[in-house]
Scaffold this motif. Structure first.
Motif, PDB file in Angstrom:
ATOM      1  N   ARG A   2       0.850  -1.186   0.000  1.00  0.00           N
ATOM      2  CA  ARG A   2       0.000   0.000   0.000  1.00  0.00           C
ATOM      3  C   ARG A   2       0.888   1.239   0.000  1.00  0.00           C
ATOM      4  NH1 ARG A   2      -2.608   2.944   4.314  1.00  0.00           N
ATOM      5  NH2 ARG A   2      -4.372   4.137   3.492  1.00  0.00           N
ATOM      6  N   LEU A   3       0.703   2.067  -1.011  1.00  0.00           N
ATOM      7  CA  LEU A   3       1.495   3.282  -1.133  1.00  0.00           C
ATOM      8  C   LEU A   3       0.631   4.467  -0.705  1.00  0.00           C
ATOM      9  CD1 LEU A   3       3.218   2.599  -4.576  1.00  0.00           C
ATOM     10  CD2 LEU A   3       4.054   2.088  -2.285  1.00  0.00           C
ATOM     11  N   ARG A   4       0.951   5.006   0.439  1.00  0.00           N
ATOM     12  CA  ARG A   4       0.156   6.106   0.976  1.00  0.00           C
ATOM     13  C   ARG A   4       0.577   7.438   0.353  1.00  0.00           C
ATOM     14  NH1 ARG A   4       1.030   4.654   7.277  1.00  0.00           N
ATOM     15  NH2 ARG A   4       3.123   5.226   6.588  1.00  0.00           N
ATOM     16  N   PRO A   5      -0.376   8.316   0.097  1.00  0.00           N
ATOM     17  CA  PRO A   5      -0.037   9.638  -0.458  1.00  0.00           C
ATOM     18  C   PRO A   5       0.897  10.390   0.481  1.00  0.00           C
ATOM     19  CG  PRO A   5      -2.404   9.236  -0.570  1.00  0.00           C
ATOM     20  CD  PRO A   5      -1.832   8.140   0.274  1.00  0.00           C
ATOM     21  N   ARG A   6       1.748  11.228  -0.110  1.00  0.00           N
ATOM     22  CA  ARG A   6       2.672  12.046   0.661  1.00  0.00           C
ATOM     23  C   ARG A   6       2.484  13.499   0.280  1.00  0.00           C
ATOM     24  NH1 ARG A   6       7.547   7.844  -0.411  1.00  0.00           N
ATOM     25  NH2 ARG A   6       7.145   6.509   1.376  1.00  0.00           N
ATOM     26  N   THR A   7       2.470  14.348   1.267  1.00  0.00           N
ATOM     27  CA  THR A   7       2.440  15.778   1.020  1.00  0.00           C
ATOM     28  C   THR A   7       3.854  16.248   0.690  1.00  0.00           C
ATOM     29  OG1 THR A   7       0.621  16.039   2.596  1.00  0.00           O
ATOM     30  CG2 THR A   7       1.827  18.017   1.979  1.00  0.00           C
ATOM     31  N   VAL A   8       3.993  17.004  -0.388  1.00  0.00           N
ATOM     32  CA  VAL A   8       5.303  17.510  -0.800  1.00  0.00           C
ATOM     33  C   VAL A   8       5.457  18.947  -0.302  1.00  0.00           C
ATOM     34  CG1 VAL A   8       6.845  17.956  -2.739  1.00  0.00           C
ATOM     35  CG2 VAL A   8       5.223  16.040  -2.840  1.00  0.00           C
ATOM     36  N   VAL A   9       6.540  19.199   0.429  1.00  0.00           N
ATOM     37  CA  VAL A   9       6.750  20.518   1.025  1.00  0.00           C
ATOM     38  C   VAL A   9       8.173  20.996   0.755  1.00  0.00           C
ATOM     39  CG1 VAL A   9       5.058  20.063   2.837  1.00  0.00           C
ATOM     40  CG2 VAL A   9       7.492  19.617   3.273  1.00  0.00           C
ATOM     41  N   ALA A  39       9.907  16.099   1.816  1.00  0.00           N
ATOM     42  CA  ALA A  39      10.362  17.487   1.955  1.00  0.00           C
ATOM     43  C   ALA A  39      11.646  17.738   1.186  1.00  0.00           C
ATOM     44  CB  ALA A  39      10.570  17.836   3.425  1.00  0.00           C
ATOM     45  N   LEU A  40      11.649  18.826   0.438  1.00  0.00           N
ATOM     46  CA  LEU A  40      12.900  19.396  -0.037  1.00  0.00           C
ATOM     47  C   LEU A  40      13.460  20.239   1.095  1.00  0.00           C
ATOM     48  CD1 LEU A  40      15.059  20.418  -2.071  1.00  0.00           C
ATOM     49  CD2 LEU A  40      13.435  22.226  -2.682  1.00  0.00           C
ATOM     50  N   VAL A  41      14.733  20.024   1.411  1.00  0.00           N
ATOM     51  CA  VAL A  41      15.399  20.823   2.435  1.00  0.00           C
ATOM     52  C   VAL A  41      16.362  21.777   1.746  1.00  0.00           C
ATOM     53  CG1 VAL A  41      16.809  20.792   4.517  1.00  0.00           C
ATOM     54  CG2 VAL A  41      15.232  18.902   4.050  1.00  0.00           C
ATOM     55  N   ARG A  42      16.195  23.048   2.018  1.00  0.00           N
ATOM     56  CA  ARG A  42      17.121  24.072   1.519  1.00  0.00           C
ATOM     57  C   ARG A  42      17.934  24.620   2.678  1.00  0.00           C
ATOM     58  NH1 ARG A  42      14.770  26.785  -3.516  1.00  0.00           N
ATOM     59  NH2 ARG A  42      12.630  26.052  -3.721  1.00  0.00           N
ATOM     60  N   LEU A  43      19.109  25.141   2.360  1.00  0.00           N
ATOM     61  CA  LEU A  43      19.893  25.909   3.315  1.00  0.00           C
ATOM     62  C   LEU A  43      19.996  27.319   2.769  1.00  0.00           C
ATOM     63  CD1 LEU A  43      22.724  23.408   4.289  1.00  0.00           C
ATOM     64  CD2 LEU A  43      20.662  23.995   5.580  1.00  0.00           C
ATOM     65  N   ARG A  44      19.244  28.215   3.386  1.00  0.00           N
ATOM     66  CA  ARG A  44      19.155  29.615   2.943  1.00  0.00           C
ATOM     67  C   ARG A  44      18.863  29.699   1.447  1.00  0.00           C
ATOM     68  NH1 ARG A  44      23.537  33.083   6.501  1.00  0.00           N
ATOM     69  NH2 ARG A  44      22.978  32.182   8.509  1.00  0.00           N
ATOM     70  N   GLY A  45      17.900  28.935   1.036  1.00  0.00           N
ATOM     71  CA  GLY A  45      17.406  28.996  -0.333  1.00  0.00           C
ATOM     72  C   GLY A  45      18.006  27.990  -1.278  1.00  0.00           C
ATOM     73  N   ARG A  46      19.154  27.386  -0.944  1.00  0.00           N
ATOM     74  CA  ARG A  46      19.821  26.461  -1.855  1.00  0.00           C
ATOM     75  C   ARG A  46      19.409  25.027  -1.553  1.00  0.00           C
ATOM     76  NH1 ARG A  46      25.981  27.070  -2.651  1.00  0.00           N
ATOM     77  NH2 ARG A  46      25.380  25.846  -4.478  1.00  0.00           N
ATOM     78  N   PRO A  47      18.921  24.279  -2.548  1.00  0.00           N
ATOM     79  CA  PRO A  47      18.542  22.888  -2.317  1.00  0.00           C
ATOM     80  C   PRO A  47      19.720  22.080  -1.779  1.00  0.00           C
ATOM     81  CG  PRO A  47      17.703  23.645  -4.435  1.00  0.00           C
ATOM     82  CD  PRO A  47      18.630  24.706  -3.937  1.00  0.00           C
ATOM     83  N   ALA A  48      19.461  21.290  -0.713  1.00  0.00           N
ATOM     84  CA  ALA A  48      20.539  20.532  -0.072  1.00  0.00           C
ATOM     85  C   ALA A  48      20.226  19.054   0.083  1.00  0.00           C
ATOM     86  CB  ALA A  48      20.843  21.121   1.308  1.00  0.00           C
ATOM     87  N   ALA A  49      18.944  18.681   0.195  1.00  0.00           N
ATOM     88  CA  ALA A  49      18.599  17.283   0.434  1.00  0.00           C
ATOM     89  C   ALA A  49      17.092  17.123   0.301  1.00  0.00           C
ATOM     90  CB  ALA A  49      19.059  16.839   1.823  1.00  0.00           C
TER      91      ALA A  49
END
Length: 445
Positions: A2-9, A39-49
């Motif tokens: 079962r693949l549950r929906p994920r919220t993208v943030v 989640a996309l994680v940015r560091l002061r605006g720059r994508p990091a992980a």
């Protein structure tokens, strides 16, 4: 399964241990709340992980996700810090942000941005009968912080005037419109290349939303490196609400990770023994830019490749190898971000699985047909290439692999046997599909 929906943030932090600067939904998506979160994680605006998390009822999403980000971004015991570059240490342009010793990087601080103006750019969007999606993409392209660019829509083999009316009515002189009646993405891209009036020509799709800094990040490297022929960027999912979308992203999606890479034909990367024939690791067609003269020198896109032809794909991969073969370098940067709306249905995913396989071998066939001098190098790499093809199309069992989405090939869900078979069938079909498309195009050129 079962693949549950994920919220993208989209989570922005001041540093790996620092404060939360912002937490917002992916463009057009729902706000973060209880449930599974990507989640996309940015560091002061720059994508990091990127990370996966679960927010329980009553929890603060920002606190939960920032704690997970801290654990992921800070150096593990005996390991490397996040986003470490695997580029060429001897490359004078390997660190375009002026931090040669990585001190700011290791302390989680943003790089010092050089005062380099990006070159004039033309953004080409090829489309066919998807006016609603196109409007969303164009709105994001008109919101770019690039100081000097134009937008060109190539309407490919249209059946109606809906796209033309949208561009002329809603966007007027802010977006140029060109009609190309011969079907095929590569043909449409060549038409865009012929009409571009800029030093750099960028390509994206009608099903993306571009980050406001996308075009600046994608084109500025050309100003610093005269040998650079192509730059590609990061593609992340805008939605993960259906099983098809989740499976595609789990199988690698379109992302190529967060570490910058430089590919130089004069210094083949030691960690890629199949170079340059693993073009899928270089980037994807929804997020790529070329120095205009470099792409022209390489002959442009092969019109017998790409969606809309019997080859089913491979036009972007062909162009990457063509530019490298012409002696130019290719750079990947995660700073150039677009959000991609993955297809939603199981049939869409089946079509994509077959198309990926077909596009892979179609582009290889096109490369060898049009650049026969590469044949000896290809044959020398063939045994490893076959093993690589088997590995990337293999069925994965539940729990057999783990990884962080956003890294190329990082899988978090099993890849079904049926999709593996479709990819492999596509690989067998690709050369035939390319031959059919080439015949229909009168032998191409």
């Amino acid at each position: 399964m079962r693949l549950r929906p994920r919220t993208v943030v989209d989570l922005d932090l001041g540093s790996p241990e620092g404060p939360v600067l912002s937490l917002r939904p992916a463009p057009g998506g729902p706000p973060p709340g209880p449930g599974d979160v990507y989640a996309l994680v940015r560091l002061r605006g720059r994508p990091a992980a990127t990370l996966l998390g679960h927010v329980r009822e009553g929890d603060d999403p920002a606190e939960v996700l920032s704690a997970l980000a801290r654990d992921q971004l800070l150096p593990a015991r005996g390991g490397e810090s996040y986003g470490r570059s695997h580029g060429d240490p001897h490359d004078p342009h390997g660190d375009p942000h002026g931090d040669p010793h990585g001190l700011r990087h290791r302390h989680g601080l943003p790089p010092v941005e050089p005062r380099i103006l990006p070159p004039r750019a033309c953004v080409v969007v090829a489309t066919r009968e998807r006016a609603d999606q196109l409007a969303r993409a164009l709105d994001s392209l008109l919101d770019q912080d690039h100081p000097d660019h134009e937008i060109l829509v190539v309407d490919n083999a249209p059946r109606t005037r809906e796209t033309e009316e949208l561009v002329t009515r809603k966007y007027g002189d802010r977006v140029r419109y060109v009609r190309e009646d011969t079907p095929g993405l590569a043909v449409a891209h060549n038409t865009g290349l012929a009409h571009a009036r800029a030093e750099v020509v960028a390509f994206t799709d009608d099903d993306v939303v571009a980050d406001p800094h996308w075009l600046t990040a994608l084109t500025t490297p050309f100003a610093a490196d005269p040998r650079l022929g192509c730059v590609t960027g990061l593609i992340l999912p805008a939605r993960l609400r259906t099983p098809a979308q989740i499976l595609l992203e789990s199988h690698g999606g379109f992302a190529k990770g967060f570490a910058p890479r430089l590919y130089d034909p004069l210094r083949p990367p030691a960690d890629e023994p199949l170079f340059p024939f693993t073009a899928g690791s270089f980037g994807s067609g929804a997020n790529m830019a070329f120095r205009t003269r470099a792409l022209q020198a390489a002959g442009g896109f092969d019109p017998a490749t790409g969606t809309g032809t019997a080859a089913r794909g491979g036009d972007d991969l062909y162009a990457f190898v063509a530019v490298l073969s012409a002696g130019f370098r290719l750079r990947y940067t995660a700073d150039a971000l677009v959000w991609h709306h993955h297809r939603e249905t199981p049939q869409d995913l089946r079509n994509q699985a077959f198309g990926y396989g077909a596009g892979l071998t179609a582009y290889l066939t096109a490369t060898l047909v049009r650049r026969p001098a590469l044949l000896p190098a290809f044959l020398a790499r063939l045994p490893r290439g076959l093993a690589h093809a088997r590995s990337i199309t293999a069925r994965r069992e539940e729990g057999a692999v783990t990884g962080v989405p956003g890294a190329h090939g990082a899988l978090t869900h099993p890849w079904p046997r049926g999709l593996s078979r479709l990819e492999r069938r596509g690989m067998l079909y690709g050369p035939l599909g390319y031959a059919k498309a080439r015949l229909r195009n009168g032998g191409s050129r």
